[in-house]
Enzyme design. Structure first.
Site, mmCIF file in Angstrom:
data_model
loop_
_atom_site.group_PDB
_atom_site.id
_atom_site.type_symbol
_atom_site.label_atom_id
_atom_site.label_comp_id
_atom_site.label_asym_id
_atom_site.label_seq_id
_atom_site.Cartn_x
_atom_site.Cartn_y
_atom_site.Cartn_z
ATOM 1 N N ASP A 111 58.793 25.824 81.829
ATOM 2 C CA ASP A 111 58.375 24.541 82.380
ATOM 3 C C ASP A 111 59.546 23.785 82.998
ATOM 4 O O ASP A 111 59.373 23.082 83.991
ATOM 5 C CB ASP A 111 57.718 23.678 81.287
ATOM 6 C CG ASP A 111 56.257 24.065 81.114
ATOM 7 O OD1 ASP A 111 55.577 24.245 82.143
ATOM 8 O OD2 ASP A 111 55.806 24.191 79.967
ATOM 9 N N CYS A 121 63.449 29.301 74.417
ATOM 10 C CA CYS A 121 62.251 30.080 74.086
ATOM 11 C C CYS A 121 61.424 30.373 75.338
ATOM 12 O O CYS A 121 60.334 30.921 75.248
ATOM 13 C CB CYS A 121 61.413 29.384 73.024
ATOM 14 S SG CYS A 121 60.833 27.761 73.525
HETATM 15 C C1 PEP Z 1 58.376 27.076 78.259
HETATM 16 O O1 PEP Z 1 57.859 26.219 78.980
HETATM 17 O O2 PEP Z 1 59.455 27.654 78.551
HETATM 18 C C2 PEP Z 1 57.726 27.482 77.010
HETATM 19 C C3 PEP Z 1 58.301 28.292 76.164
HETATM 20 O O3 PEP Z 1 56.475 27.007 76.777
HETATM 21 P P1 PEP Z 1 55.174 27.598 77.494
HETATM 22 O O4 PEP Z 1 55.594 28.811 78.279
HETATM 23 O O5 PEP Z 1 54.192 27.929 76.438
HETATM 24 O O6 PEP Z 1 54.745 26.477 78.364
HETATM 25 MG MG MG Z 2 56.270 25.028 78.168
#
Ligand code: PEP
Ligand code: MG
Length: 596
Positions: free
Chosen positions: A487, A534
């Protein structure tokens, strides 16, 4: 090999490479429909019931049309246009169409598709025939066919069987549609789009690979495909129109290419590549027991991203030393609006915690919205920019009692092992205050009720540039930070992560993105707080050295990537990487530096 290889002309379709490896199998097409349709395989004993459901749905629509015809008769020809009467006749005729009826039966009996899937699949087959018709009047009947199919689907709603996902049964259905006890013809899924909740159904190991027309590298469909560790290509634009049911297909997940009806030579080449990849995989497995430590002695934490509690044991087996991201929203999806209550959530979180056998589990509170709709059958308000709308923590805070339920469930699960709580998409101090107040309330309630609960470290995701620009404030309120780079890239560069038409601009190495990532790592280290990544960046081996050089020591990724990243860690010397990473950070165009 199966007869018929290369009988048609071989062609290839290019998309985005999102999940590694090579899959070779028969195409299963999932047609998109305006009515949300579940796709699952049924057990042999359910075949008759599914045929009956279609029959009852069709009868209901026939009756409805006949009632209309009666009304029209009573009104007399003056009050009703000829066209309407003719149209109803056409609709009745289409409902009896031999090809449609026979085809639907075929998908149920021979392929064990559930009734809705069979109906939409046959609609797709018939629609293609309409498209090829010379006669313009007949061509236009396609829209009528779509309309009545939707009516039948709606009539069937409310009488659906539950998805049973008998993977073994699915495998027993051979390429020619006959029951083939013992033979395993791999199936590959081709769809315009697959919702994350459908992906979870497919997570039972039915398919050897995926192709979708839409989606970007970090769209959630791509993420789930990666977590399943099967080759996938997204953003293949017209794949679902070009590939036909049962075509033989090669998915090259590394190159982002789909080869349809390959010739024997091409097939042999890909089978060779498949074997090479298998070998590489088994070579990496030797690193399982090796601690992730760099050449200069820096310890690195390699964690897993999971979607369901059942993923935890596999994460352990893949060498994860904990879960760095449990995307709890997957518990909330595809449930027709019935949210899991506290007990159900508690049990799910507890299973994840126990599955990790004493290693920490980071449970992220619900991140619903944008390309992760809670339920695609529930008509959610159409917003122009859902990624900027009511998602993640905004969604949770909009319904405090629902949020409180989740907080209580997580706190209770923390009594069974180390748990960290992670809050997505924070940008405002007000959101931080509300979250903390609700967490306190949850603790106080549990205390008052005499319920057992455990301690949780509270962390924030850094996914919005605003958050990365106010790190000091965040660090005053949180025990640790986790960079959600998927994001963060999307919001920094204003690129929809799920939109394949701008995928070429979605650049993890953009200097602005690297600056925000580097500052977050540096500030956390300066204050002695934990920080991890992450987002998908953490599992990308091309990024490992740079992130180590920027000071990152905790990476959370799909379990399938852990050993490949560990290999990079073992070869790295952070004392040399740190000055080099500063050079990359200062460059206008970091990408070439990274390649060298
Ligand atoms: C991210 O945005 O990097 C994340 C780990 O969350 P998601 O991909 O679930 O939006
Ligand atoms: Mg995210």
């Amino acid at each position: 090999m199966a007869p018929g290889w290369g009988a048609d002309v071989t062609f290839s379709i290019h998309g985005l490479a999102v999940a590694r490896g090579i899959a070779i199998g028969r195409a299963v097409l999932v047609a998109s429909s305006r009515v949300d349709v579940a796709h699952y395989f049924i057990r042999p004993e359910q075949v008759e019931g599914e045929i009956d459901r279609v029959r009852r749905g069709r009868d209901a629509v026939v009756e409805e049309i006949q009632r209309l015809q009666q009304t029209i008769l009573q009104l007399g020809p003056k009050d009703t246009p000829n066209e309407l009467r003719a149209l109803l006749d056409v609709h009745l005729m289409l409902l009896q169409d031999e090809e449609m009826v026979g085809g639907v039966k075929h998908w149920i009996v021979d392929r064990h598709y559930n009734a809705e899937w069979a109906l939409t699949t046959q609609l797709e087959v018939v629609a293609r025939q309409f498209d090829e018709m010379e006669d313009a009047y007949l061509r236009e009947r396609k829209a009528d066919m779509e309309q009545i199919t939707e009516k039948v689907l709606r009539a069937m709603q409310g009488q659906a069987t539950s998805p049973v996902l008998p993977a073994a049964a699915a495998r027993r259905v051979g390429a020619d549609g006959l029951q083939q006890e013992g033979t395993e013809t791999p199936l590959v899924l081709i769809a315009h789009e697959i919702s994350p909740s459908d992906m979870l159904q497919f997570k039972q190991g039915l398919f050897a690979g995926f192709v979708t027309d839409v989606g970007g590298k970090t769209s959630h469909t791509a993420i789930v495909a990666r977590s399943m560790d099967i080759p996938a290509v997204v953003g293949a634009r017209t794949a679902s129109q070009l590939v036909r049911q049962d075509d033989w297909v090669i998915i090259d997940g590394d190159a982002g290419v789909v080869i349809v009806d390959p010739s024997p030579i091409i097939l042999a080449e890909y089978q060779y590549k498949q074997r090479e990849l298998e070998l590489e995989r088994s070579r990496l497995e030797r690193l399982l027991g090796t601690p992730a430590v760099t050449l200069d002695g820096e310890k690195v934490e390699l964690l897993a991203n999971i979607e369901m509690p059942e993923d935890a044991p596999a994460a352990m087996k893949a060498g994860a030393v904990g879960v760095g991201l449990f995307r709890s929203e997957f518990l909330f999806m595809g449930r027709q609006g019935h949210l899991p209550d506290e007990e159900e959530q508690y049990q799910a979180y507890r299973r994840a915690v126990e599955g990790m056998a004493g290693s920490p589990v980071t449970i992220r509170t619900v991140d619903i919205g944008a390309d992760k709709p809670m339920d695609s059958s529930v008509v959610e308000g159409k917003h122009l920019n859902p990624a900027l709308g009511l998602r993640a923590i905004r969604w949770s805070l909009a319904d405090p009692s629902m949020f409180l339920t989740q907080l209580r469930a997580i706190l209770r699960a923390a009594a069974h092992g180390p748990v960290k709580m992670l809050i997505p998409m924070l940008a405002h101090l007000g959101e931080i205050r509300q979250t903390r107040a609700l967490l306190e309330q949850a603790r106080a309630e549990l205390q008052r009720e005499g319920q057992t609960f455990g301690p949780v470290a509270l962390g924030a995701m850094i996914e919005i540039p605003a958050a990365a620009l106010m790190l000091k404030t965040f660090l005053r309120h949180f025990d640790y930070l986790s960079l959600g780079t998927n994001d963060l890239i999307q919001y920094t560069l204003a690129i929809d992560r799920a939109d394949e038409s701008v995928a070429h601009l979605y650049d993890p190495l953009h200097p602005a993105v690297l600056r925000l990532v580097a500052d977050t790592i540096a500030e956390c280290r300066a204050q002695g707080k934990e920080v991890s990544i992450c987002g998908e960046m953490a599992g990308d081996v091309a990024m490992t050295r740079l992130l180590l050089g920027l000071g990152l020591r905790s990476f959370s990724m799909h379990p399938a990537q852990i050993l490949a990243v560990k290999q990079e860690v073992l070869r790295a010397d952070t004392s040399k990487l740190a000055p080099w990473a500063q050079g990359v950070l200062a460059a206008d165009e970091p990408a070439p530096l990274l390649a060298s």
